[in-house]
Design a protein around this motif. Sequence first.
Motif, PDB file in Angstrom:
ATOM      1  N   SER A 244      35.570  29.295   4.656  1.00 18.16           N
ATOM      2  CA  SER A 244      35.513  27.961   4.380  1.00 18.16           C
ATOM      3  C   SER A 244      34.077  27.346   4.284  1.00 18.16           C
ATOM      4  O   SER A 244      33.830  26.415   4.248  1.00 18.16           O
ATOM      5  CB  SER A 244      36.493  27.201   5.158  1.00 18.16           C
ATOM      6  OG  SER A 244      36.100  27.607   6.710  1.00 18.16           O
ATOM      7  N   SER A 245      33.094  28.024   4.941  1.00 16.63           N
ATOM      8  CA  SER A 245      31.945  27.444   5.225  1.00 16.63           C
ATOM      9  C   SER A 245      30.753  28.703   4.738  1.00 16.63           C
ATOM     10  O   SER A 245      30.950  29.780   5.229  1.00 16.63           O
ATOM     11  CB  SER A 245      31.600  26.898   6.720  1.00 16.63           C
ATOM     12  OG  SER A 245      31.588  28.003   7.406  1.00 16.63           O
ATOM     13  N   ASP A 246      29.543  28.038   4.005  1.00 17.73           N
ATOM     14  CA  ASP A 246      28.754  29.038   3.802  1.00 17.73           C
ATOM     15  C   ASP A 246      27.633  29.147   4.781  1.00 17.73           C
ATOM     16  O   ASP A 246      27.512  28.320   5.696  1.00 17.73           O
ATOM     17  CB  ASP A 246      28.002  28.385   2.329  1.00 17.73           C
ATOM     18  CG  ASP A 246      28.740  28.742   1.240  1.00 17.73           C
ATOM     19  OD1 ASP A 246      29.678  29.397   1.380  1.00 17.73           O
ATOM     20  OD2 ASP A 246      28.324  28.330   0.085  1.00 17.73           O
ATOM     21  N   VAL A 247      26.499  30.086   4.291  1.00 20.76           N
ATOM     22  CA  VAL A 247      25.287  30.056   5.192  1.00 20.76           C
ATOM     23  C   VAL A 247      24.380  28.811   5.244  1.00 20.76           C
ATOM     24  O   VAL A 247      24.534  28.404   4.213  1.00 20.76           O
ATOM     25  CB  VAL A 247      24.434  31.363   4.830  1.00 20.76           C
ATOM     26  CG1 VAL A 247      23.129  31.393   5.485  1.00 20.76           C
ATOM     27  CG2 VAL A 247      25.213  32.331   5.031  1.00 20.76           C
ATOM     28  N   GLN A 248      24.078  28.549   6.337  1.00 20.25           N
ATOM     29  CA  GLN A 248      23.209  27.274   6.534  1.00 20.25           C
ATOM     30  C   GLN A 248      21.870  28.064   6.974  1.00 20.25           C
ATOM     31  O   GLN A 248      21.519  28.153   8.060  1.00 20.25           O
ATOM     32  CB  GLN A 248      23.602  26.361   7.747  1.00 20.25           C
ATOM     33  CG  GLN A 248      25.113  25.871   7.431  1.00 20.25           C
ATOM     34  CD  GLN A 248      24.916  24.724   6.394  1.00 20.25           C
ATOM     35  OE1 GLN A 248      24.199  23.876   6.110  1.00 20.25           O
ATOM     36  NE2 GLN A 248      25.969  24.823   5.332  1.00 20.25           N
ATOM     37  N   PRO A 249      21.009  28.164   5.916  1.00 19.97           N
ATOM     38  CA  PRO A 249      19.736  28.657   6.140  1.00 19.97           C
ATOM     39  C   PRO A 249      18.920  27.834   7.070  1.00 19.97           C
ATOM     40  O   PRO A 249      18.744  26.774   7.178  1.00 19.97           O
ATOM     41  CB  PRO A 249      18.852  28.835   4.870  1.00 19.97           C
ATOM     42  CG  PRO A 249      19.844  27.897   4.004  1.00 19.97           C
ATOM     43  CD  PRO A 249      21.180  27.664   4.518  1.00 19.97           C
ATOM     44  N   THR A 250      18.275  28.497   8.051  1.00 19.23           N
ATOM     45  CA  THR A 250      17.276  28.047   9.189  1.00 19.23           C
ATOM     46  C   THR A 250      15.880  28.600   8.934  1.00 19.23           C
ATOM     47  O   THR A 250      15.824  29.757   8.178  1.00 19.23           O
ATOM     48  CB  THR A 250      17.559  28.245  10.535  1.00 19.23           C
ATOM     49  OG1 THR A 250      18.066  29.406  10.753  1.00 19.23           O
ATOM     50  CG2 THR A 250      18.989  27.239  10.968  1.00 19.23           C
ATOM     51  N   PRO A 251      14.727  27.984   9.383  1.00 12.80           N
ATOM     52  CA  PRO A 251      13.459  28.458   9.117  1.00 12.80           C
ATOM     53  C   PRO A 251      13.496  30.034   9.873  1.00 12.80           C
ATOM     54  O   PRO A 251      13.743  29.970  10.894  1.00 12.80           O
ATOM     55  CB  PRO A 251      12.562  27.583   9.678  1.00 12.80           C
ATOM     56  CG  PRO A 251      13.147  26.445   9.862  1.00 12.80           C
ATOM     57  CD  PRO A 251      14.835  26.769   9.975  1.00 12.80           C
ATOM     58  N   PRO A 252      13.019  31.037   9.112  1.00  8.67           N
ATOM     59  CA  PRO A 252      12.924  32.227   9.632  1.00  8.67           C
ATOM     60  C   PRO A 252      11.755  32.376  10.798  1.00  8.67           C
ATOM     61  O   PRO A 252      10.928  31.685  10.437  1.00  8.67           O
ATOM     62  CB  PRO A 252      12.766  33.221   8.465  1.00  8.67           C
ATOM     63  CG  PRO A 252      12.874  32.638   7.508  1.00  8.67           C
ATOM     64  CD  PRO A 252      12.735  30.932   7.607  1.00  8.67           C
ATOM     65  N   ASN A 253      12.150  33.190  11.801  1.00  5.10           N
ATOM     66  CA  ASN A 253      10.941  32.826  12.647  1.00  5.10           C
ATOM     67  C   ASN A 253      10.762  34.327  13.558  1.00  5.10           C
ATOM     68  O   ASN A 253      11.684  35.312  13.377  1.00  5.10           O
ATOM     69  CB  ASN A 253      11.136  31.902  13.888  1.00  5.10           C
ATOM     70  CG  ASN A 253      12.404  32.115  14.586  1.00  5.10           C
ATOM     71  OD1 ASN A 253      12.642  32.977  15.411  1.00  5.10           O
ATOM     72  ND2 ASN A 253      13.404  31.011  14.408  1.00  5.10           N
ATOM     73  N   LYS A 254       9.546  34.599  14.190  1.00  2.99           N
ATOM     74  CA  LYS A 254       9.438  35.783  14.838  1.00  2.99           C
ATOM     75  C   LYS A 254      10.432  36.279  15.857  1.00  2.99           C
ATOM     76  O   LYS A 254      10.673  37.293  16.000  1.00  2.99           O
ATOM     77  CB  LYS A 254       8.006  35.674  15.407  1.00  2.99           C
ATOM     78  CG  LYS A 254       7.458  36.962  15.763  1.00  2.99           C
ATOM     79  CD  LYS A 254       6.021  36.966  16.224  1.00  2.99           C
ATOM     80  CE  LYS A 254       5.615  38.524  16.747  1.00  2.99           C
ATOM     81  NZ  LYS A 254       4.427  38.269  17.467  1.00  2.99           N
ATOM     82  N   LEU A 255      11.102  35.095  16.634  1.00  2.70           N
ATOM     83  CA  LEU A 255      11.998  35.549  17.628  1.00  2.70           C
ATOM     84  C   LEU A 255      13.334  36.181  16.862  1.00  2.70           C
ATOM     85  O   LEU A 255      13.842  37.108  17.541  1.00  2.70           O
ATOM     86  CB  LEU A 255      12.430  34.306  18.346  1.00  2.70           C
ATOM     87  CG  LEU A 255      11.925  34.091  19.780  1.00  2.70           C
ATOM     88  CD1 LEU A 255      12.300  32.761  20.237  1.00  2.70           C
ATOM     89  CD2 LEU A 255      12.479  35.108  20.605  1.00  2.70           C
ATOM     90  N   GLY A 256      13.621  35.470  15.740  1.00  4.83           N
ATOM     91  CA  GLY A 256      14.670  36.311  15.075  1.00  4.83           C
ATOM     92  C   GLY A 256      14.439  37.496  14.627  1.00  4.83           C
ATOM     93  O   GLY A 256      15.457  38.548  14.484  1.00  4.83           O
ATOM     94  N   GLY A 257      13.070  37.832  14.225  1.00  4.90           N
ATOM     95  CA  GLY A 257      12.598  38.942  13.922  1.00  4.90           C
ATOM     96  C   GLY A 257      12.630  40.234  15.119  1.00  4.90           C
ATOM     97  O   GLY A 257      13.237  41.138  14.837  1.00  4.90           O
TER      98      GLY A 257
END
Lengths: 140, 396
Positions: B364-377
């Motif tokens: 029922s819900s799509d991806v909500q993109p957030t700014p990619p960052n180094k911690l996510g990396g």
Amino acid sequence: MNTQNENIEDITNTNNLLTNPDAQEGLVELIQKLEPLLAGRRLNRIVDLMSVTADVVDMTDDYMIEKLCKSYEEVIGGAWTAGNIVRMAGNEVRQMEEPPTLWSLLKTAKDPEVRRGLAFMLMMARGIGKQMNQPLPEYD
Amino acid sequence: MKKRILVIGGGIGGTMTANHLVSKLYPEISRNKVEVSLLSNSPWHYYKPAFMYVAFNKFFKDELRRPQQSLLRPEINFIVDEVESFEFNANRVRCSSGKFYDYDYLVISTGCLPAPERIEGLKEAGDHFYQYAPAKALAEKLTTIKKGRIFVTVNFPQTPNVPHQCGIAPIETTLMLDDLLRKRGVRDKVEIVYTYPTVSQLLRNCLFMQKDTCEVLPTIFEQRDIKYQHGFSLSHVDPDKKIAYSHEGKEENFDILMATPPIRAVDAVINSGVSQAQNNEGWLPTDHETMEVYGLNNVFVLGDTVDLPVSKAGGSCHSQSPVIVNNIASHIRLGRLCDQYDGRVVAIAQMGLEDGMPLWYDYSSDVQPTPPNKLGGLMRKSFNRGVYWSVARGLV
Ligand SMILES: Cc1cc2nc3c(=O)[nH]c(=O)nc-3n(C[C@H](O)[C@H](O)[C@H](O)COP(=O)(O)OP(=O)(O)OC[C@H]3O[C@@H](n4cnc5c(N)ncnc54)[C@H](O)[C@@H]3O)c2cc1C
């Protein structure tokens, strides 16, 4: 946006927060501390940390909690059982005045609980064997 | 009577499901009332997403695989053999060794295969990173290209509303490509063109299969000087002239054609005769809630073999597998199914060589993109190198 500004003004007026000289001094100190962090883009990392923490919270579901709790219980349960056994056995051994002779060591196997323990060790060996019953796949 | 659960496929879906079944059904397993077997055609378990990193020289082969047996609980009976045919009426599978394996419950997780040969000229002229050997060959080209044009195309299955494997991979690799070429100091001489087909699941003329992400992509690409085009559905390739032709009538030249190829189910699944998918793709008709195969008894499917609209990703297996485990457990214990899949997919997208973007979505819900960052990396890198193996063992 306006409402927010008014609210902030309200708060600062009622509490006199930013008119208090001590608070102002503290704020100046805080800003001085933040300045190099802002300049070096290191404060961004704190925001990233908050964003990633929020993501982890949102990504976690009941299934994950169930599996993690199960793993936690298994690890803690295993460590607890092993710790208890080590403590009990250590206590027994420490109370021995002399180290047991080879013969008396063999005689301890008359105790059914010792035999059960030995059987447990052998079953563990079986488990280890089963885990290794596939030859290591060939490296290509 | 002992209930026999047979899991087919030692990829991520099959491995985590077999391990989880043992922990869920331990009371029955310890009393010899349930038996779990896992049958796979390889003694190795591959962390498939790492093939993508192989193309960028970030993973060696022995870092991305483990002996399958080392990932399984000892209660699981592990068999290396290949299913040749599913005999659903007789509740058994026939293997290439000539042996038959009977079951009371069957879980199919045999994944999918890239099929570049389904587009004329693509196998000869195109490159991809969805298997080890092609990824290694692509790495050779990406490490040596000094100037020219890298053309990225994405091909969807022809079965309506079924995605290609790992939805975000083409974007991930396009950004990684940009980073790699910058590192190598040749980016100004190599043009990168990202394209997307006219029809991508329910969307038309977009750059990604979900609208919110589509909207942020142009900015991300423009910041990196990556060219982009929508409406390029690859029809055929001329390997000699190095030209890619689209169904929309366009012709594009390339030095490297980095294509997400067509995909299909494995032969045994296609030949089972149960699939209603188009173009002989073989996806199994899947109950989108219970994860049962429609029309069969006690047969479940997960991962890349389903015909659901969700991403063909490990992050989907992770949410589908517990539903199957709960449903088999409740069928054995209560005589009915008790759990429903809500379409949830979780992942951490690799946005360039350093940054990551955690994401999740459901029916029922799509991806909500957030700014990619180094911690996510860093999260993604630790997942690649360690956490994945705990997920496969069913611990996370
Ligand atoms: C390059 C790349 C990048 C990816 N990136 C991501 C990502 O970032 N995040 C994400 O979540 N997912 C990603 N994926 C997708 C993910 O790897 C797959 O969705 C996932 O592996 C599917 O799991 P599965 O169990 O359905 O199939 P697989 O993992 O493919 O496993 C299938 C298993 O079945 C066995 N098998 C096949 N046929 C037979 C047979 N006839 N008899 C017996 N055994 C058989 C195979 O040997 C294999 O062990 C990526 C995939 C690729 C290729």
